[in-house]
Structures are given as C-alpha cells and as structure tokens.
Design a protein around this motif. Structure first.
Motif, PDB file in Angstrom:
ATOM      1  N   GLU A 150      17.183   5.136  18.750  1.00 51.48           N
ATOM      2  CA  GLU A 150      18.623   5.313  18.542  1.00 51.48           C
ATOM      3  C   GLU A 150      18.844   6.757  18.069  1.00 51.48           C
ATOM      4  O   GLU A 150      18.506   7.097  16.932  1.00 51.48           O
ATOM      5  CB  GLU A 150      19.110   4.322  17.483  1.00 51.48           C
ATOM      6  CG  GLU A 150      20.583   4.340  17.212  1.00 51.48           C
ATOM      7  CD  GLU A 150      21.395   3.557  18.221  1.00 51.48           C
ATOM      8  OE1 GLU A 150      22.512   3.995  18.514  1.00 51.48           O
ATOM      9  OE2 GLU A 150      20.910   2.527  18.719  1.00 51.48           O
ATOM     10  N   PRO A 151      19.363   7.637  18.932  1.00 53.96           N
ATOM     11  CA  PRO A 151      19.547   9.039  18.552  1.00 53.96           C
ATOM     12  C   PRO A 151      20.323   9.193  17.241  1.00 53.96           C
ATOM     13  O   PRO A 151      21.368   8.563  17.051  1.00 53.96           O
ATOM     14  CB  PRO A 151      20.328   9.619  19.726  1.00 53.96           C
ATOM     15  CG  PRO A 151      19.941   8.758  20.891  1.00 53.96           C
ATOM     16  CD  PRO A 151      19.787   7.371  20.308  1.00 53.96           C
ATOM     17  N   GLY A 152      19.751   9.979  16.340  1.00 58.96           N
ATOM     18  CA  GLY A 152      20.378  10.253  15.053  1.00 58.96           C
ATOM     19  C   GLY A 152      19.994   9.292  13.942  1.00 58.96           C
ATOM     20  O   GLY A 152      20.290   9.539  12.771  1.00 58.96           O
ATOM     21  N   LEU A 153      19.327   8.187  14.267  1.00 56.46           N
ATOM     22  CA  LEU A 153      18.969   7.179  13.269  1.00 56.46           C
ATOM     23  C   LEU A 153      17.951   7.705  12.256  1.00 56.46           C
ATOM     24  O   LEU A 153      18.010   7.332  11.081  1.00 56.46           O
ATOM     25  CB  LEU A 153      18.447   5.914  13.951  1.00 56.46           C
ATOM     26  CG  LEU A 153      18.105   4.730  13.050  1.00 56.46           C
ATOM     27  CD1 LEU A 153      19.323   4.268  12.248  1.00 56.46           C
ATOM     28  CD2 LEU A 153      17.545   3.579  13.890  1.00 56.46           C
ATOM     29  N   LEU A 154      17.057   8.578  12.689  1.00 55.18           N
ATOM     30  CA  LEU A 154      16.028   9.099  11.785  1.00 55.18           C
ATOM     31  C   LEU A 154      16.663   9.728  10.545  1.00 55.18           C
ATOM     32  O   LEU A 154      16.169   9.550   9.432  1.00 55.18           O
ATOM     33  CB  LEU A 154      15.138  10.115  12.507  1.00 55.18           C
ATOM     34  CG  LEU A 154      14.055  10.784  11.657  1.00 55.18           C
ATOM     35  CD1 LEU A 154      13.091   9.757  11.076  1.00 55.18           C
ATOM     36  CD2 LEU A 154      13.296  11.815  12.483  1.00 55.18           C
ATOM     37  N   THR A 171       0.807  -1.225   0.000  1.00 54.65           N
ATOM     38  CA  THR A 171       0.000   0.000   0.000  1.00 54.65           C
ATOM     39  C   THR A 171       0.834   1.267   0.000  1.00 54.65           C
ATOM     40  O   THR A 171       0.373   2.311  -0.453  1.00 54.65           O
ATOM     41  CB  THR A 171      -0.941   0.028   1.222  1.00 54.65           C
ATOM     42  OG1 THR A 171      -0.165  -0.115   2.419  1.00 54.65           O
ATOM     43  CG2 THR A 171      -1.974  -1.087   1.135  1.00 54.65           C
ATOM     44  N   GLY A 172       2.064   1.200   0.532  1.00 58.28           N
ATOM     45  CA  GLY A 172       2.885   2.403   0.557  1.00 58.28           C
ATOM     46  C   GLY A 172       4.090   2.257   1.451  1.00 58.28           C
ATOM     47  O   GLY A 172       4.437   1.161   1.909  1.00 58.28           O
ATOM     48  N   LEU A 173       4.728   3.394   1.683  1.00 60.54           N
ATOM     49  CA  LEU A 173       5.944   3.460   2.481  1.00 60.54           C
ATOM     50  C   LEU A 173       5.634   3.771   3.936  1.00 60.54           C
ATOM     51  O   LEU A 173       4.704   4.533   4.226  1.00 60.54           O
ATOM     52  CB  LEU A 173       6.854   4.580   1.962  1.00 60.54           C
ATOM     53  CG  LEU A 173       7.383   4.420   0.545  1.00 60.54           C
ATOM     54  CD1 LEU A 173       7.993   5.739   0.068  1.00 60.54           C
ATOM     55  CD2 LEU A 173       8.399   3.290   0.473  1.00 60.54           C
ATOM     56  N   ARG A 174       6.440   3.210   4.818  1.00 61.52           N
ATOM     57  CA  ARG A 174       6.360   3.627   6.216  1.00 61.52           C
ATOM     58  C   ARG A 174       6.980   5.013   6.287  1.00 61.52           C
ATOM     59  O   ARG A 174       8.053   5.251   5.725  1.00 61.52           O
ATOM     60  CB  ARG A 174       7.136   2.684   7.112  1.00 61.52           C
ATOM     61  CG  ARG A 174       7.151   3.200   8.548  1.00 61.52           C
ATOM     62  CD  ARG A 174       8.039   2.385   9.410  1.00 61.52           C
ATOM     63  NE  ARG A 174       8.031   2.905  10.768  1.00 61.52           N
ATOM     64  CZ  ARG A 174       8.878   2.502  11.672  1.00 61.52           C
ATOM     65  NH1 ARG A 174       9.793   1.603  11.381  1.00 61.52           N
ATOM     66  NH2 ARG A 174       8.839   3.002  12.884  1.00 61.52           N
ATOM     67  N   ASN A 175       6.332   5.889   6.958  1.00 62.77           N
ATOM     68  CA  ASN A 175       6.862   7.234   7.132  1.00 62.77           C
ATOM     69  C   ASN A 175       7.721   7.248   8.392  1.00 62.77           C
ATOM     70  O   ASN A 175       7.199   7.077   9.489  1.00 62.77           O
ATOM     71  CB  ASN A 175       5.721   8.247   7.258  1.00 62.77           C
ATOM     72  CG  ASN A 175       6.216   9.662   7.189  1.00 62.77           C
ATOM     73  OD1 ASN A 175       7.121   9.970   6.433  1.00 62.77           O
ATOM     74  ND2 ASN A 175       5.606  10.534   7.967  1.00 62.77           N
ATOM     75  N   PRO A 176       9.039   7.411   8.248  1.00 61.97           N
ATOM     76  CA  PRO A 176       9.889   7.442   9.439  1.00 61.97           C
ATOM     77  C   PRO A 176       9.469   8.587  10.363  1.00 61.97           C
ATOM     78  O   PRO A 176       9.201   9.695   9.907  1.00 61.97           O
ATOM     79  CB  PRO A 176      11.285   7.695   8.880  1.00 61.97           C
ATOM     80  CG  PRO A 176      11.212   7.339   7.441  1.00 61.97           C
ATOM     81  CD  PRO A 176       9.798   7.603   7.022  1.00 61.97           C
ATOM     82  N   CYS A 177       9.403   8.305  11.657  1.00 54.75           N
ATOM     83  CA  CYS A 177       8.943   9.312  12.610  1.00 54.75           C
ATOM     84  C   CYS A 177       9.966   9.495  13.730  1.00 54.75           C
ATOM     85  O   CYS A 177      10.962   8.785  13.816  1.00 54.75           O
ATOM     86  CB  CYS A 177       7.590   8.912  13.187  1.00 54.75           C
ATOM     87  SG  CYS A 177       7.666   7.395  14.158  1.00 54.75           S
ATOM     88  N   ALA A 178       9.684  10.440  14.617  1.00 55.64           N
ATOM     89  CA  ALA A 178      10.602  10.784  15.705  1.00 55.64           C
ATOM     90  C   ALA A 178      10.870   9.620  16.648  1.00 55.64           C
ATOM     91  O   ALA A 178      11.894   9.602  17.334  1.00 55.64           O
ATOM     92  CB  ALA A 178      10.055  11.976  16.480  1.00 55.64           C
ATOM     93  N   GLN A 179       9.992   8.621  16.695  1.00 55.21           N
ATOM     94  CA  GLN A 179      10.230   7.460  17.549  1.00 55.21           C
ATOM     95  C   GLN A 179      11.545   6.764  17.185  1.00 55.21           C
ATOM     96  O   GLN A 179      12.154   6.124  18.030  1.00 55.21           O
ATOM     97  CB  GLN A 179       9.083   6.460  17.441  1.00 55.21           C
ATOM     98  CG  GLN A 179       7.827   6.885  18.132  1.00 55.21           C
ATOM     99  CD  GLN A 179       6.764   5.801  18.029  1.00 55.21           C
ATOM    100  OE1 GLN A 179       6.671   5.100  17.029  1.00 55.21           O
ATOM    101  NE2 GLN A 179       5.965   5.675  19.069  1.00 55.21           N
ATOM    102  N   ILE A 180      11.946   6.890  15.935  1.00 61.20           N
ATOM    103  CA  ILE A 180      13.202   6.267  15.503  1.00 61.20           C
ATOM    104  C   ILE A 180      14.375   6.869  16.267  1.00 61.20           C
ATOM    105  O   ILE A 180      15.284   6.160  16.687  1.00 61.20           O
ATOM    106  CB  ILE A 180      13.379   6.393  13.972  1.00 61.20           C
ATOM    107  CG1 ILE A 180      12.314   5.527  13.277  1.00 61.20           C
ATOM    108  CG2 ILE A 180      14.784   5.987  13.538  1.00 61.20           C
ATOM    109  CD1 ILE A 180      12.267   5.672  11.770  1.00 61.20           C
ATOM    110  N   ASN A 181      14.351   8.184  16.487  1.00 64.06           N
ATOM    111  CA  ASN A 181      15.427   8.825  17.260  1.00 64.06           C
ATOM    112  C   ASN A 181      15.355   8.466  18.735  1.00 64.06           C
ATOM    113  O   ASN A 181      16.376   8.425  19.416  1.00 64.06           O
ATOM    114  CB  ASN A 181      15.394  10.341  17.094  1.00 64.06           C
ATOM    115  CG  ASN A 181      16.139  10.778  15.850  1.00 64.06           C
ATOM    116  OD1 ASN A 181      16.952  10.042  15.290  1.00 64.06           O
ATOM    117  ND2 ASN A 181      15.846  11.981  15.398  1.00 64.06           N
ATOM    118  N   ALA A 182      14.168   8.179  19.241  1.00 66.06           N
ATOM    119  CA  ALA A 182      14.044   7.730  20.630  1.00 66.06           C
ATOM    120  C   ALA A 182      14.668   6.345  20.784  1.00 66.06           C
ATOM    121  O   ALA A 182      15.252   6.026  21.815  1.00 66.06           O
ATOM    122  CB  ALA A 182      12.584   7.714  21.062  1.00 66.06           C
TER     123      ALA A 182
END
Length: 184
Positions: free
Chosen positions: A131-135, A118-129
């Motif tokens: 691993e800091p900087g991963l977003l 259906t589409g792409l996952r939209n990377p969100c701020a939880q990614i930085n929570a």
C-alpha cells in the motif's frame, strides 16, 4: 510476574510461500523451537529472505509475528485499510499493547501455546509495495526523537499448541529490570 489482561486472539494466519500478506485460517499450530506449522518462516534458523542472504545460520528470532488490531484503526484514520493477515502477521490480537511489552515477556496463548517476545518487526519497503505510503505510518518518533516501530512484534515458540480466534492471551513479564523491544 503475571499480568492479567482482557487480551484475545482476533485472527490467525499462515502462508507456505514467501508472500507479504498471509491468508486467515481457522487455527494455526505453533511448534516448539520452530514457529508456525505450514508457514514459510518455520525453522530453527532464519527464513526471512534478507536475513538468509546475510547469514543463513542465524537463529530464527522471528518464528511468530503478532500485530495488534488497534493499529488498524490508527492507520484507518489516515486513509489506509488493513485486515488481519495483511501485514504478514500470524496472530492478530486485541486488548494488549504488544509494543509496550519488554523483551522476554511470555505470552500464553490459548491452552498450550507459549511464545517468548524477542523484539519488534522492522517495517520495510515491502509495506509500500503493499500500500503506497503505508510505511510512513508504521514508523514514528517519540517526544525524544527515538524511532517507534509499529508493525508488530516477533517471538519464538517455547511450547507447542493450537491457536484459534477467541483464545485468551495471558502475559507473564520477565523479572525487572525490563528491556525495551528493539528490532529483530
């Protein structure tokens, strides 16, 4: 149009709670029209918290999250370590360029399961929570300045089935013209 690839499932994950990372397991069961049995995102309507807050009656176009293991090597090159399930995906793949699939592509996974992209996952701020900087590594830009989201793809379950590590993935592309994936 069917495309034969040497694509396989590396790992499967689920979590009954809304946590960022999902633990790996021996198998998951996809349920037609609902998602992954025993997963917090199982349902006909949206279950992601931000989507529920906006409109809980929206159809759940994010029943199954797939991520390509090749991303793990890409982020390792800049100092991050990811393992299957770390990004909250249900299915970790190898040998398939998930991000290049068009909307509506169908993935036959294992013997019975069928998922429509259906589409792409939209990377969100939880990614930085997590691993800091991963977003920053999950969002890039192409040569024309368009945003590239690398955090995997989302799909809906068209046919129930059990998925295990080692299962083959076969891609059935929709009729042309193909439509590039966008965030869902």
């Amino acid at each position: 149009m069917e495309q034969t690839l040497s694509a396989v499932v590396l790992s499967v994950s689920r979590d009954s709670a809304h946590r960022f990372t999902k633990p790996s397991c021996e198998a998951i069961t996809l349920l037609e029209g609902l998602g992954v049995e025993g997963d917090a995102h199982l349902e006909v309507t949206v279950q992601h918290r931000s989507r529920v807050a906006a409109d809980p009656t929206q159809p759940n176009l994010r029943q199954v999250h797939l991520i390509h293991s090749e991303l793990f090597a890409e982020v390792a090159a800049v100092g991050f370590t990811l393992r299957p399930g770390d990004m909250g995906e249900n299915v970790t793949t190898a040998g398939i360029d998930l991000l290049a699939l068009p909307r509506g592509a169908r993935l036959q996974i294992g013997h019975d399961a069928l998922v429509e992209v259906t589409g792409l996952r939209n990377p969100c701020a939880q990614i930085n929570a997590f691993e800091p900087g991963l977003l920053k590594t999950m969002v890039g830009h192409d040569d024309e300045g368009r945003v590239i989201r690398k955090a995997g793809i989302m799909g809906i379950v068209l046919q129930s089935g059990v998925i295990r590590p080692g299962d083959k993935i076969t891609v059935d592309l929709p009729q042309e013209p193909h439509h590039a994936l966008d965030r869902v």
